[in-house]
Design a protein around this motif. Structure first.
Motif, short mmCIF file in Angstrom:
data_model
loop_
_atom_site.label_atom_id
_atom_site.label_comp_id
_atom_site.label_asym_id
_atom_site.label_seq_id
_atom_site.Cartn_x
_atom_site.Cartn_y
_atom_site.Cartn_z
N ASN A 10 0.82 -1.23 0.00
CA ASN A 10 0.00 0.00 0.00
C ASN A 10 0.85 1.27 0.00
O ASN A 10 0.63 2.19 0.79
N VAL A 12 0.71 3.59 -1.96
CA VAL A 12 -0.11 4.75 -2.30
C VAL A 12 -0.56 5.52 -1.06
O VAL A 12 -0.70 6.75 -1.10
N GLU A 13 -0.77 4.83 0.04
CA GLU A 13 -1.19 5.51 1.27
C GLU A 13 -0.12 6.48 1.76
O GLU A 13 -0.43 7.58 2.24
N GLY A 36 -2.14 4.18 -12.42
CA GLY A 36 -1.40 4.79 -11.33
C GLY A 36 -1.66 6.27 -11.21
O GLY A 36 -1.82 6.81 -10.10
N ARG A 39 -4.98 6.96 -9.61
CA ARG A 39 -5.03 6.67 -8.18
C ARG A 39 -4.52 7.81 -7.32
O ARG A 39 -5.06 8.08 -6.24
N ILE A 40 -3.48 8.50 -7.77
CA ILE A 40 -2.91 9.57 -6.94
C ILE A 40 -3.31 10.96 -7.42
O ILE A 40 -2.98 11.96 -6.79
N SER A 112 8.84 0.94 -6.99
CA SER A 112 7.50 1.26 -7.48
C SER A 112 7.48 2.33 -8.56
O SER A 112 7.84 3.48 -8.31
N LEU A 114 4.85 4.33 -11.39
CA LEU A 114 3.54 4.93 -11.19
C LEU A 114 2.48 4.10 -11.92
O LEU A 114 1.98 4.47 -12.99
N LEU A 116 -0.99 1.27 -10.89
CA LEU A 116 -1.86 0.86 -9.78
C LEU A 116 -1.29 -0.35 -9.05
O LEU A 116 -1.31 -0.41 -7.82
N LEU A 119 1.59 0.64 -6.83
CA LEU A 119 1.20 1.51 -5.71
C LEU A 119 0.36 0.79 -4.66
O LEU A 119 0.26 1.25 -3.52
N THR A 120 -0.25 -0.32 -5.07
CA THR A 120 -1.20 -0.96 -4.13
C THR A 120 -0.85 -2.41 -3.82
O THR A 120 -0.36 -2.72 -2.74
#
Length: 810
Positions: A10, A12-13, A36, A39-40, A112, A114, A116, A119-120
């Motif tokens: 995670n 992305v958090e 990606g 998501r951000i 990571s 960019l 999804l 990021l997750t």
């Protein structure tokens, strides 16, 4: 948090949380996917709405980056500055995320990209280092991000560059398997890895090798330039450009000029330039304090501050300065990619004077500085003129024929594909030809300019096996440190230093008397800077030998313009492909090289091709079609040739298939009018000022008739609102004093000069009857906006060019 943290899920958090408070967000990732970005994106949009500075850099390696992802960034996050690294097949794998708030900074590096998945839910490892744990590492990360983000291999991401990338992306994926190609590329990278990029050396200044300090008395060229700047100040200009050939001491000139100001800010794009400028300024003004402001130092209280454009331009850093902190700001020549950073700095500060300095002799090679300085060139001296005045040594140029066929190599917009180029360069027969030509013409100390580190290492090895003493200067060089290599060449212990771009700027060895060019020349600016490395005066050095391999690569013939100071013929062409040079210089070519240049010149119109190439590059940089004035100020071409070849700017756009169907119709209908505005004689600015008044009324009213009395207030205000305008066109011939405003007299002047004269010379397109001035065009409603816009562009360009030229004539 003050400890390292390993993030394995995670990710992305973490990004969203850090973006919530960050004033600066910098993302460097080898590819971006639409999933990606989506998501951000909300977190980045919120940060942008708070005024956060957001920069994102990705790459085109293996065409993995999705055009849809770039489109999303360009349209949904317009506040961000996004750039793309053009890999040319060379691996590009960085993954780094930097955040900085008022309290602290965060550097995250790992696996990571960019997307999804990364990021997750993917298997990813990322290491999070807060600045509170190690401030130096965080600053180092910012510095390395800057080097990549503003590298010459990056291009801006906008609707135009996305369209271009989409075509390459679609072509690639029609015939390639990503996984197969990716695996093959990785295997090649492991088998044939090369040293890290030479920028690592360029940005690590040498303290061990010091050039002999110049005398504190300005040299002749500096004296001339200083007087020109004094005249500029007296004319109440607040900015100017000085163009001074390499070797004449432009940095010392800036230091001499800076003596009259209290606080000084010197801005450049390389650490080495800052360090050397600081030394020069302290030599002239040892009583003042001088500090650096870059990734390593923040000596902001110094009387003279030498700042990296990127570090200073960071929002947090820039906000720490008062707009009136500096009386003089000096901008050294800089990379086009960093233009936005320079502009943000200049928008913040309010200096008493802005000085741009550059070594490139042709304004079109340094449009960025030229534009920032308002088009006002206070002083200019070409290196040919400096040679004639015996301020630089003469040269002997030898053009050696290179039978390599470059026509099949892939062109990436600014350079050839590196791997394809290496295939033709790393051949024994090529090295033998180079060694033979060098041994025939050489003198004692040589710098060999190569196109890559691999080529430099290959040639150094070949020459050493032939018994010569050479090194390839790069970050993995063996046997010599950089400082030792420079000293060894200066003392005669080495015959050649092979390098890529190390000696373009900032490093000089005056004793160098031979230059060897074994690379296709892609930039007139770089070629000029490299020539300058050999022209400095030194004891026992009668001249500089330049050995240049001439092949059928792009711009092989155009680059010879750097030697040519002759006036063009009326049709804009040169008399011959071989430039004329001063009597004490010489240019010689192999017969085959001359035939090649003639053939290249015959097959194309180099100046027309250069116009189109410059236009396309600027269009990609801006993300839209440039205006006529933008082309003049920023394109790498001479705007005057547009009128010579195409009659008008709309004519140029039509000639390169740059118009829509509707624009084609408008151009065809009003072609004569565009040419009239473009070509009408202007001994003064009056015609265009009156036209500008008409245009100020708007697209639906500018064709309505006007009287001289109606135009008089606008006319007088325009010509007196800037000092350089009234000094040129509203001064009394006898007394040189400004003509006082009197509506009756001003109206009489307007009626006589622009209105009556233009009416008589326009073939019926302009009339002045019954005290009514009118443009005689019958315009359809649907044509109004296009006709108005193009007329305005030509008018604004001609006014700018007129006052620019008048300024040079003073």
């Amino acid at each position: 948090m003050t400890k390292l943290q390993l993030i394995t899920e995670n990710f992305v958090e973490t990004i969203i949380k850090l973006a919530e408070e960050a004033g600066e967000i910098y993302i460097l990732t080898s590819f971006v996917m639409k999933s990606g970005v989506k998501r951000i994106l909300p977190a980045l949009q919120l940060a942008a709405s708070r005024g956060a500075d957001i920069k994102i850099c990705t790459g085109d390696y293996l065409s993995i980056t999705q055009p849809e992802a770039l489109q999303l960034l360009a349209t949904e996050l317009p506040e961000a500055e996004v750039r793309m690294w053009q890999s040319g097949g060379k691996s590009f794998h960085p993954k780094a995320y930097l955040f900085r708030s008022k309290q602290d900074g965060h550097l995250i590096v790992g696996s990571s990209n960019l997307s999804l998945s990364a990021l997750t839910g993917g298997v990813e490892w990322n290491l999070h280092a807060p600045s509170a744990l190690d401030e130096e590492i965080f600053e180092k990360g910012l510095f390395e991000f800057e080097k990549v983000f503003y590298h010459d291999y990056t291009i801006p991401v906008n609707l135009e560059t996305i369209r271009q990338y989409q075509e390459a992306y679609d072509h690639f994926h029609k015939s390639q398997s990503i996984m197969r190609t990716f695996t093959e590329a990785e295997e090649t990278e492991m088998m044939f890895s090369e040293p890290s990029d030479q920028a690592q050396i360029v940005n690590d200044p040498s303290e061990a090798y010091t050039i002999k300090l110049e005398q504190l008395i300005p040299r002749p060229a500096q004296q001339e330039a200083l007087q020109a700047l004094e005249d500029t100040l007296e004319e109440e200009y607040d900015r100017a450009l000085v163009v001074m050939a390499t070797g004449l001491g432009k940095t010392y000139l800036a230091a001499f000029f800076a003596q009259r100001f209290n606080r000084v800010l010197f801005i450049a794009h390389q650490k080495e330039l800052l360090v050397q400028a600081r030394k020069s300024f302290l030599h002239v003004m040892p009583e003042r304090t001088a500090g650096l402001f870059n990734a390593d130092f923040k000596e902001r209280e110094s009387e003279m501050l030498f700042a990296s454009v990127f570090t200073l331009g960071l929002k947090q850093n820039l906000g720490g300065f008062d707009p009136n902190d500096f009386d003089l700001i000096i901008i050294d020549e800089f990379h086009h990619a960093a233009a936005k950073s320079y502009q943000s700095i200049l928008n913040h500060f309010k200096p008493k004077f802005l000085l741009g300095i550059t070594a490139t002799p042709d304004r079109m090679d340094n449009k960025d500085v030229y534009s920032i300085c308002g088009g006002n060139t206070a002083y200019r001296i070409h290196f040919i003129e400096a040679i004639q005045k015996q301020w630089l040594v003469p040269f002997m140029y030898y053009g050696v024929y290179d039978d390599t066929d470059y026509s099949a190599l892939t062109w990436l917009g600014t350079r050839y594909d590196e791997e394809e180029l290496l295939q033709v360069q790393l051949r024994g027969e090529m090295a033998e030809k180079i060694e033979t030509a060098w041994n025939k013409y050489r003198q004692t100390r040589t710098i060999g300019f190569c196109s890559s580190i691999k080529q430099a290492a290959f040639l150094s090895s070949y020459f050493n096996n032939k018994g010569w003493r050479t090194v390839a200067m790069h970050s993995k060089m063996k046997g010599y440190s950089r400082e030792e290599a420079i000293k060894a060449l200066d003392s005669g212990e080495l015959d050649i230093i092979f390098t890529v771009d190390l000696f373009n700027e900032g490093v000089d060895i005056p004793s160098v008397d031979t230059l060897l060019f074994v690379r296709p020349t892609q930039s007139l600016t770089v070629f000029t800077q490299q020539i300058g490395r050999g022209l400095r005066i030194a004891e026992g050095k009668p001249h500089c030998v330049i050995i240049d391999l001439i092949g059928n690569y792009r711009n092989a013939d155009i680059k010879l313009q750097v030697f040519d100071t002759r006036e063009k013929e009326k049709d804009g062409k040169r008399q011959t492909v071989v430039p004329a040079v001063p009597e004490n210089c010489r240019i010689e070519f192999d017969l085959a090289a001359i035939e090649l240049l003639k053939e290249m010149n015959r097959k194309r119109s180099p100046r027309k091709e250069q116009l189109r190439y410059a236009y396309e590059n600027l269009k990609l940089e801006l993300g839209r079609r440039p205006t006529y004035l933008e082309f003049h100020l920023n394109a790498n071409a001479d705007s005057k040739t547009i009128k010579e070849y195409y009659g008008s700017y709309p004519g140029f756009l039509q000639g390169i298939d740059g118009l829509s169907d509707k624009e084609e119709e408008v151009f065809s209908q009003y072609k004569d009018w565009f040419q009239e505005v473009e070509r009408t004689v202007m001994t003064k600015s009056y015609k265009m000022v009156v036209l500008l008044y008409l245009l100020s009324k708007g697209s639906n009213k500018w064709l309505e008739p006007v009287t001289p009395e109606e135009a008089a207030p606008f006319f007088h205000n325009y010509l007196t609102s800037k000092e350089y305008r009234k000094n040129k066109d509203l001064a009394d011939k006898q007394s040189s004093r400004l003509i006082e405003y009197d509506e009756r007299k001003m109206a009489a002047l307007i009626a006589k000069m622009p209105m009556t004269k233009w009416s008589g010379s326009s073939n019926g397109l302009v009339s002045f009857e019954g005290n009514q001035f009118k443009i005689q065009l019958n315009v359809e409603k649907e044509d109004e906006e296009i006709l108005f816009e193009w007329t305005k562009q030509i008018c604004e360009y001609r006014l700018h060019w007129y006052f620019e030229r008048k300024g040079k004539d003073q």
